[in-house]
Design a protein around this motif. Structure first.
Motif, PDB file in Angstrom:
ATOM      1  N   ARG A  21       0.680  -1.195  -0.070  1.00 35.24           N
ATOM      2  CA  ARG A  21       0.119  -0.059  -0.036  1.00 35.24           C
ATOM      3  C   ARG A  21       0.947   1.316  -0.116  1.00 35.24           C
ATOM      4  O   ARG A  21       1.742   1.387   0.849  1.00 35.24           O
ATOM      5  N   ALA A  22       0.548   2.113  -0.794  1.00 38.02           N
ATOM      6  CA  ALA A  22       1.469   3.294  -0.937  1.00 38.02           C
ATOM      7  C   ALA A  22       0.567   4.377  -1.381  1.00 38.02           C
ATOM      8  O   ALA A  22      -0.601   4.340  -1.827  1.00 38.02           O
ATOM      9  N   LEU A  23       0.690   5.879  -0.696  1.00 34.56           N
ATOM     10  CA  LEU A  23      -0.162   6.625  -0.969  1.00 34.56           C
ATOM     11  C   LEU A  23       0.754   8.063  -0.789  1.00 34.56           C
ATOM     12  O   LEU A  23       1.814   8.341  -0.191  1.00 34.56           O
ATOM     13  N   VAL A  24       0.172   9.278  -1.429  1.00 34.11           N
ATOM     14  CA  VAL A  24       0.587  10.381  -1.722  1.00 34.11           C
ATOM     15  C   VAL A  24      -0.288  11.479  -1.455  1.00 34.11           C
ATOM     16  O   VAL A  24      -1.322  11.389  -1.975  1.00 34.11           O
ATOM     17  N   GLY A  25      -0.135  12.694  -0.821  1.00 34.82           N
ATOM     18  CA  GLY A  25      -1.059  13.366  -0.642  1.00 34.82           C
ATOM     19  C   GLY A  25      -0.602  15.014  -0.072  1.00 34.82           C
ATOM     20  O   GLY A  25       0.592  15.129   0.305  1.00 34.82           O
ATOM     21  N   ALA A  26      -1.326  15.943  -0.388  1.00 31.96           N
ATOM     22  CA  ALA A  26      -0.946  17.141   0.206  1.00 31.96           C
ATOM     23  C   ALA A  26      -2.289  18.175   0.583  1.00 31.96           C
ATOM     24  O   ALA A  26      -3.431  17.842   0.044  1.00 31.96           O
ATOM     25  N   GLY A  27      -2.130  18.826   1.523  1.00 30.23           N
ATOM     26  CA  GLY A  27      -3.147  19.809   1.808  1.00 30.23           C
ATOM     27  C   GLY A  27      -3.020  20.812   2.943  1.00 30.23           C
ATOM     28  O   GLY A  27      -1.852  20.731   3.529  1.00 30.23           O
ATOM     29  N   PRO A  28      -4.038  21.730   3.443  1.00 30.26           N
ATOM     30  CA  PRO A  28      -3.732  22.737   4.338  1.00 30.26           C
ATOM     31  C   PRO A  28      -3.873  22.189   5.645  1.00 30.26           C
ATOM     32  O   PRO A  28      -4.761  21.058   5.839  1.00 30.26           O
ATOM     33  N   ARG A  29      -3.601  22.830   6.885  1.00 31.83           N
ATOM     34  CA  ARG A  29      -3.618  22.421   8.289  1.00 31.83           C
ATOM     35  C   ARG A  29      -3.987  23.814   8.904  1.00 31.83           C
ATOM     36  O   ARG A  29      -3.014  24.684   8.740  1.00 31.83           O
ATOM     37  N   VAL A  30      -5.021  24.030   9.602  1.00 30.18           N
ATOM     38  CA  VAL A  30      -5.483  25.314  10.006  1.00 30.18           C
ATOM     39  C   VAL A  30      -5.527  25.094  11.822  1.00 30.18           C
ATOM     40  O   VAL A  30      -6.310  24.215  12.269  1.00 30.18           O
ATOM     41  N   VAL A  31      -4.938  25.899  12.622  1.00 28.04           N
ATOM     42  CA  VAL A  31      -5.013  25.847  13.998  1.00 28.04           C
ATOM     43  C   VAL A  31      -6.176  26.904  14.242  1.00 28.04           C
ATOM     44  O   VAL A  31      -5.956  28.044  14.151  1.00 28.04           O
ATOM     45  N   LEU A  32      -7.358  26.031  14.743  1.00 33.17           N
ATOM     46  CA  LEU A  32      -8.309  26.866  15.062  1.00 33.17           C
ATOM     47  C   LEU A  32      -8.376  27.763  16.322  1.00 33.17           C
ATOM     48  O   LEU A  32      -8.797  28.782  16.407  1.00 33.17           O
ATOM     49  N   PHE A  33      -7.516  27.190  17.367  1.00 33.81           N
ATOM     50  CA  PHE A  33      -7.184  27.815  18.675  1.00 33.81           C
ATOM     51  C   PHE A  33      -6.219  27.067  19.219  1.00 33.81           C
ATOM     52  O   PHE A  33      -6.352  25.950  19.137  1.00 33.81           O
ATOM     53  N   ASN A  34      -5.593  27.918  19.866  1.00 37.53           N
ATOM     54  CA  ASN A  34      -4.399  27.235  20.632  1.00 37.53           C
ATOM     55  C   ASN A  34      -3.934  28.000  21.818  1.00 37.53           C
ATOM     56  O   ASN A  34      -3.269  29.110  21.885  1.00 37.53           O
ATOM     57  N   GLU A  35      -4.560  27.676  22.953  1.00 36.92           N
ATOM     58  CA  GLU A  35      -4.241  28.154  24.385  1.00 36.92           C
ATOM     59  C   GLU A  35      -3.316  27.290  25.292  1.00 36.92           C
ATOM     60  O   GLU A  35      -3.140  26.161  24.838  1.00 36.92           O
ATOM     61  N   GLU A  36      -2.887  27.764  26.495  1.00 33.99           N
ATOM     62  CA  GLU A  36      -1.966  26.983  27.142  1.00 33.99           C
ATOM     63  C   GLU A  36      -2.704  25.828  27.753  1.00 33.99           C
ATOM     64  O   GLU A  36      -1.931  24.624  27.642  1.00 33.99           O
ATOM     65  N   ASP A  37      -3.971  25.782  27.830  1.00 31.63           N
ATOM     66  CA  ASP A  37      -4.471  24.564  28.577  1.00 31.63           C
ATOM     67  C   ASP A  37      -5.433  23.740  27.529  1.00 31.63           C
ATOM     68  O   ASP A  37      -5.991  22.632  27.842  1.00 31.63           O
ATOM     69  N   ARG A  38      -5.458  24.148  26.225  1.00 28.80           N
ATOM     70  CA  ARG A  38      -6.436  23.559  25.261  1.00 28.80           C
ATOM     71  C   ARG A  38      -6.071  24.152  24.075  1.00 28.80           C
ATOM     72  O   ARG A  38      -5.495  25.034  23.474  1.00 28.80           O
ATOM     73  N   GLY A  39      -6.365  23.055  22.916  1.00 26.98           N
ATOM     74  CA  GLY A  39      -6.388  23.655  21.393  1.00 26.98           C
ATOM     75  C   GLY A  39      -6.954  22.519  20.546  1.00 26.98           C
ATOM     76  O   GLY A  39      -7.422  21.681  21.054  1.00 26.98           O
ATOM     77  N   LEU A  40      -7.287  23.132  19.299  1.00 33.79           N
ATOM     78  CA  LEU A  40      -8.127  22.663  18.314  1.00 33.79           C
ATOM     79  C   LEU A  40      -7.533  22.650  17.061  1.00 33.79           C
ATOM     80  O   LEU A  40      -6.968  23.921  16.598  1.00 33.79           O
ATOM     81  N   THR A  41      -7.096  21.761  16.344  1.00 35.53           N
ATOM     82  CA  THR A  41      -6.332  21.878  14.969  1.00 35.53           C
ATOM     83  C   THR A  41      -7.424  21.041  13.924  1.00 35.53           C
ATOM     84  O   THR A  41      -7.640  19.820  14.211  1.00 35.53           O
ATOM     85  N   PHE A  42      -7.549  21.778  12.644  1.00 38.78           N
ATOM     86  CA  PHE A  42      -8.320  20.768  11.422  1.00 38.78           C
ATOM     87  C   PHE A  42      -7.178  20.830  10.301  1.00 38.78           C
ATOM     88  O   PHE A  42      -6.444  21.556   9.876  1.00 38.78           O
ATOM     89  N   GLY A  43      -7.233  19.526   9.782  1.00 39.71           N
ATOM     90  CA  GLY A  43      -6.336  19.479   8.428  1.00 39.71           C
ATOM     91  C   GLY A  43      -7.204  18.687   7.518  1.00 39.71           C
ATOM     92  O   GLY A  43      -8.008  17.860   7.755  1.00 39.71           O
ATOM     93  N   VAL A  44      -7.012  19.099   6.282  1.00 37.34           N
ATOM     94  CA  VAL A  44      -7.599  18.396   5.069  1.00 37.34           C
ATOM     95  C   VAL A  44      -6.692  18.006   3.947  1.00 37.34           C
ATOM     96  O   VAL A  44      -5.830  18.891   3.711  1.00 37.34           O
ATOM     97  N   ALA A  45      -6.591  16.783   3.353  1.00 38.89           N
ATOM     98  CA  ALA A  45      -5.635  16.871   2.171  1.00 38.89           C
ATOM     99  C   ALA A  45      -6.520  15.832   1.303  1.00 38.89           C
ATOM    100  O   ALA A  45      -7.278  14.866   1.466  1.00 38.89           O
ATOM    101  N   LEU A  46      -5.886  16.039   0.009  1.00 35.14           N
ATOM    102  CA  LEU A  46      -6.345  15.208  -1.004  1.00 35.14           C
ATOM    103  C   LEU A  46      -5.271  14.141  -1.404  1.00 35.14           C
ATOM    104  O   LEU A  46      -4.016  14.439  -1.628  1.00 35.14           O
ATOM    105  N   MET A  47      -5.637  12.664  -1.318  1.00 37.61           N
ATOM    106  CA  MET A  47      -4.451  11.835  -1.539  1.00 37.61           C
ATOM    107  C   MET A  47      -4.932  10.714  -2.425  1.00 37.61           C
ATOM    108  O   MET A  47      -6.005  10.686  -2.796  1.00 37.61           O
TER     109      MET A  47
END
Length: 258
Positions: A128-154
């Motif tokens: 199995r082999a794959l290749v892909g690329a896409g954006p990654r977005v930090v929705l918020f990033n605080e000292e005690d919590r954080g949330l990140t979203f990413g999407v790619a076409l592969m």
């Protein structure tokens, strides 16, 4: 939040499995050390079981993670392998390599590109082999919590092993959308929760879907030791013949910094 850092870590790990977990989706996002210093870093994870008597089992597994960070970019490389024998028969045999490049575009937005190879005898994956690329977005990033979203076409290519099953030797080349949501919460001092969910629908047939949900509790009793307890749930709506659609894995790890 205090997450395990690759730089300078030698990892001694004991893994406890429930079910026959598979590596259809690999959560490499949790392996990035977001606070690492510039330059190279690496970590090693090793584990094994040896049982005799009424239960005869030998298992060895390990992973190597390398990271190279500059001012605006980072390379991550992962190599994993696992082999297990029970009563003289091989019950697990899998190898995976993954390389990912991330480039910072703005304070919150990055671009990612990746390649991966996988062999998993007991999911009947010869290659199995794959290749892909896409954006990654930090929705918020605080000292005690954080949330990140990413999407790619592969694009992935799979070749099943040649055996006695109806789909033996079949080959597939499919485009998929790979999206993930990674959340982290500091529950209390030295105890963190990291939750990651992946969705990978096939572009030409969205009902062909793969899902990964990974829950990880990370406890740091002192600066030199980190204990982790994780649960993975993997779902594949169209697995190869005889391979279950739903897999689970319960895993404990002990990390020691030297």
């Amino acid at each position: 939040m205090s997450l395990p850092r690759p730089g300078g870590w030698v990892v001694l790990a004991m893994l406890l499995h429930a079910g026959s977990a598979a590596a259809q989706i690999v959560n490499v996002q949790a392996l990035f050390d977001e606070k690492a210093e510039l330059g190279p870093a690496a970590s090693i994870e090793l584990g094994g079981d040896w049982r005799t008597g009424s239960t005869q089992l030998f298992s060895v597994r390990g992973s190597l993670v390398g990271q190279l960070r500059s001012e605006r970019s980072v390379w991550l490389g992962v190599i994993r392998g696992e082999y297990s024998f029970a009563s003289g028969e091989r019950i697990v045999s899998q190898v995976l390599e993954h390389v990912r490049y991330r480039r910072q575009l703005t304070e919150r937005v990055s671009a990612e590109a990746f390649v991966q190879h996988e062999y998993n005898e007991f999911r009947r994956l010869q290659f199995r082999a794959l290749v892909g690329a896409g954006p990654r977005v930090v929705l918020f990033n605080e000292e005690d919590r954080g949330l990140t979203f990413g999407v790619a076409l592969m694009v992935e290519y799979e070749r099943l092993r040649k055996d006695g099953e109806p789909d033996a030797g079949d080959r597939y080349t499919d485009p998929r959308v790979s999206s993930y949501l990674l959340g982290r919460v500091n529950l209390m001092e030295n105890i963190d929760l990291v939750e990651t969910v992946y969705f990978q629908p096939r572009v030409t047939r969205p009902s062909d879907l793969r899902v990964l949900n990974e829950t990880l509790f990370s406890m740091t009793p002192n600066p030199s030791v980190t204990v982790g307890l994780g649960f993975n749930l993997t779902y594949d709506s169209a697995p190869p013949a005889t391979v279950p659609a739903l897999d689970t894995q319960l895993r404990t790890t002990v990390r020691v910094k030297f």
